[in-house]
Design an enzyme around this catalytic site. Structure first.
Site, PDB file in Angstrom:
ATOM      1  N   SER A   1       0.852  -1.186   0.000  1.00 11.75           N
ATOM      2  CA  SER A   1       0.000   0.000   0.000  1.00 11.75           C
ATOM      3  C   SER A   1       0.885   1.232   0.000  1.00 11.75           C
ATOM      4  CB  SER A   1      -0.894   0.016   1.238  1.00 11.75           C
ATOM      5  OG  SER A   1      -1.541   1.269   1.399  1.00 11.75           O
TER       6      SER A   1
ATOM      7  N   TYR B   1      -1.555  -0.052  10.570  1.00  5.50           N
ATOM      8  CA  TYR B   1      -1.767  -0.499   9.189  1.00  5.50           C
ATOM      9  C   TYR B   1      -0.593  -0.068   8.311  1.00  5.50           C
ATOM     10  CZ  TYR B   1      -3.494  -0.864   4.454  1.00  5.50           C
ATOM     11  OH  TYR B   1      -3.616  -1.173   3.120  1.00  5.50           O
TER      12      TYR B   1
END
Length: 250
Positions: free
Chosen positions: A134, A147
């Protein structure tokens, strides 16, 4: 070609599975939800093998792999796509259970599955590992705490795999998407709050799961002598912004 995809029941994984089968490749679709996998199998046919797998249960992975039918047992491409974000609160207000679940899925599960398939790829001197990271692994943002940290691990782990695999023909890529609609990512992050999830994608043209499926297919079918180390992609509407400063009221 046999391609194992984790998180195959929705989003990027589902889109990629559909594209691979259309190209004649065999797909091992792994996910926790057997009902969703079986629906895909009805549509995709015998080239798609549904396999129940919870990557966060790392101890179960070797047995799941050992039980694959012979025709699907050689993994030519591993797509470590399973992952999740939980919560949007700042670190001091976050739930520890959410943090641990992200680590168990995004890091430990990815490690365990990579460890299970990599030795055979090296022995054959052929294979491809694609990790779905990501932009959060490179660019911090409010509420991204653990995250983002898990995706930073995925980025560095991918690069270190490349370093270890020097002299082999095994490829490794870290795909780093930005904002993508049409998946269950935000639904999971907001713990099922559909309204909050929908607001993430309002007011601009974002990428879709199908876009990422196309990119993943392009990577898999790219020439075997080329390695894309990292591929960061965003919608045109998303870009970098200035550093944030909290100013005091005068």
């Amino acid at each position: 070609m046999n391609v194992l995809i984790t998180g195959a029941s929705a989003g990027f994984g589902k889109a990629l599975a559909e594209r691979l089968v259309a190209q004649g490749h065999q797909v091992i679709g792994c996910a926790r939800r057997l009902d969703k996998l079986n629906e895909m199998a009805e549509t995709l046919g015998e080239l798609f093998l549904p396999v129940v797998m919870d990557v966060s249960d790392t101890e179960s992975i070797p047995q799941v792999m050992a039980n694959l039918p012979k025709s699907f047992s050689q993994i030519d491409v591993l797509v470590n796509n399973a992952g999740l974000a939980l919560g949007t609160e700042p670190a001091q207000k976050s739930e520890l259970d959410d943090w641990m679940q992200m680590v168990n899925t995004n890091i430990k599960g990815l490690m365990a599955l990579t460890h299970a398939v990599l030795p055979a790829m090296v022995e054959r001197d052929k294979g491809y590992i694609i990790n779905v990271g990501s932009i959060a692994g490179s660019w911090p943002y409010y509420g991204g705490n653990v995250y983002g940290a898990t995706k930073a691990f995925v980025k560095q782990f991918s690069l270190n795999l490349r370093a270890d695999l020097i002299g082999t023909q095994v490829r490794v890529t870290n795909l780093e998407p930005g904002n993508v609609a049409g998946t269950e990512f935000s639904n999971v992050r907001y713990h099922g709050d559909e309204n909050k999830a929908a607001q993430v994608y309002e007011g601009f043209k974002t990428m879709t799961g199908e876009d990422i499926g196309d990119i993943l297919l392009w990577l898999i079918e790219s020439p075997a002598h080329i390695n894309v180390n990292r591929l960061e992609v965003m919608p045109v509407a998303q870009t970098y912004n200035g550093l944030t400063i909290a100013k005091q009221n005068s």
